[in-house]
Scaffold this active site. Structure first.
Site, PDB file in Angstrom:
ATOM      1  N   GLU A   1      -3.248   7.194  -1.133  1.00  0.00           N
ATOM      2  CA  GLU A   1      -3.785   5.414  -1.951  1.00  0.00           C
ATOM      3  C   GLU A   1      -5.555   5.700  -2.047  1.00  0.00           C
ATOM      4  OE1 GLU A   1      -0.053   3.505   1.360  1.00  0.00           O
ATOM      5  OE2 GLU A   1      -2.538   4.582   1.625  1.00  0.00           O
TER       6      GLU A   1
ATOM      7  N   GLY B   1       7.605   0.046   2.680  1.00  0.00           N
ATOM      8  CA  GLY B   1       8.511   0.156   2.672  1.00  0.00           C
ATOM      9  C   GLY B   1       9.378  -1.124   2.349  1.00  0.00           C
TER      10      GLY B   1
ATOM     11  N   MET C   1       2.691   0.551   8.279  1.00  0.00           N
ATOM     12  CA  MET C   1       1.836   0.651   9.750  1.00  0.00           C
ATOM     13  C   MET C   1       0.797   0.834  10.331  1.00  0.00           C
ATOM     14  SD  MET C   1       3.691   4.805   9.446  1.00  0.00           S
ATOM     15  CE  MET C   1       3.297   5.077  11.242  1.00  0.00           C
ATOM     16  N   GLU C   2      -0.078  -0.330   9.593  1.00  0.00           N
ATOM     17  CA  GLU C   2      -1.500  -1.008   9.221  1.00  0.00           C
ATOM     18  C   GLU C   2      -1.292  -2.289   9.505  1.00  0.00           C
ATOM     19  OE1 GLU C   2      -0.865   2.899   8.351  1.00  0.00           O
ATOM     20  OE2 GLU C   2      -0.864   1.680   6.779  1.00  0.00           O
TER      21      GLU C   2
ATOM     22  N   ASP D   1       9.431   3.108  -1.656  1.00  0.00           N
ATOM     23  CA  ASP D   1      10.980   3.156  -0.996  1.00  0.00           C
ATOM     24  C   ASP D   1      11.926   1.927  -0.377  1.00  0.00           C
ATOM     25  OD1 ASP D   1      10.741   4.641   2.299  1.00  0.00           O
ATOM     26  OD2 ASP D   1       9.166   3.398   1.500  1.00  0.00           O
TER      27      ASP D   1
END
Length: 213
Positions: free
Chosen positions: A12, A59, A152-153, A176
């Site tokens: 990223e 996601g 996750m952040e 995804d």
């Protein structure tokens, strides 16, 4: 106007590092909520940004989403937080709000952009779990049925920004959709072939914020 952009991974960062200048600070935090919170704190204390963007990919929690769609987080929450029955709410850290709300003017800017794929606004859930199985998506949706993005952040960055009174928004490209049958192939294809063009929408978002500031 000074903007901080936080991403988790090298892949990223490579797509967005060219944006870094005196008005835009692009930082790689590393994966997960602790890394995100630590590096958000360092960014705020060192550079005092007027707004922070959690960028990169996420996601999709719904099969209505497709790879390359954009999710604008109007709220963020921890999907893996539970402080016991007295707290009575999944996702809420005691002493903190359950949901971290993005400023409406940033949501309006993000959802008004021109893009070849759909832009969705909704709830982003975060936890220290790489969600690649539909069973985990179902578990998350059982507690947060309106979630559309999983990462996750973002919630950790949002909580840190809340503590430091810094405006925050999560703006992420869908890499995804775990509930779809070709999820693994879609995720690999995202990084192999389409990630470069998809992150151009992040630059457009940042440019628009600067123009309107």
């Amino acid at each position: 106007m000074k903007i901080g952009i936080l991403v988790a991974m090298d892949k990223e960062y490579e797509q967005l590092r060219h944006l870094d200048n005196e008005n835009i600070i692009v930082c790689k935090t590393g994966i997960g909520k602790v890394n995100a919170a630590v590096n958000t704190t360092q960014l705020i204390l060192s550079h005092h940004p007027d707004v922070i963007i959690s960028s990169g990919c996420c996601g999709g929690a719904s099969t209505d989403l497709n790879v390359l769609d954009v999710i604008v987080g109007n709220r963020a929450v921890h999907h893996d937080a539970y402080c016991g029955l007295e707290a009575d709410e999944y996702g809420k850290i005691q002493g903190m709000p359950k949901y971290y709300i993005a400023p409406q003017h940033l949501i309006d800017i993000a959802t008004s952009l021109e893009y070849d794929h759909k832009i969705h606004s909704g709830l982003i859930v975060s936890g220290d779990w790489f969600v690649d199985k539909v069973e985990k998506v179902d578990e998350i949706l059982a507690h947060f049925p309106d979630a559309i993005g999983i990462d996750m952040e973002s919630a950790a960055i949002a909580q840190t920004c809340y503590i430091f009174n810094t405006p925050f928004i999560s703006f992420r490209v869908v890499s995804d959709v775990p509930a779809k049958p070709n999820n693994v192939a879609d995720y690999k294809n995202f990084w192999n072939t389409v990630s470069s063009s998809s992150f151009a929408i992040t630059k457009q978002f940042v440019d628009r914020i600067l123009q309107l500031s």
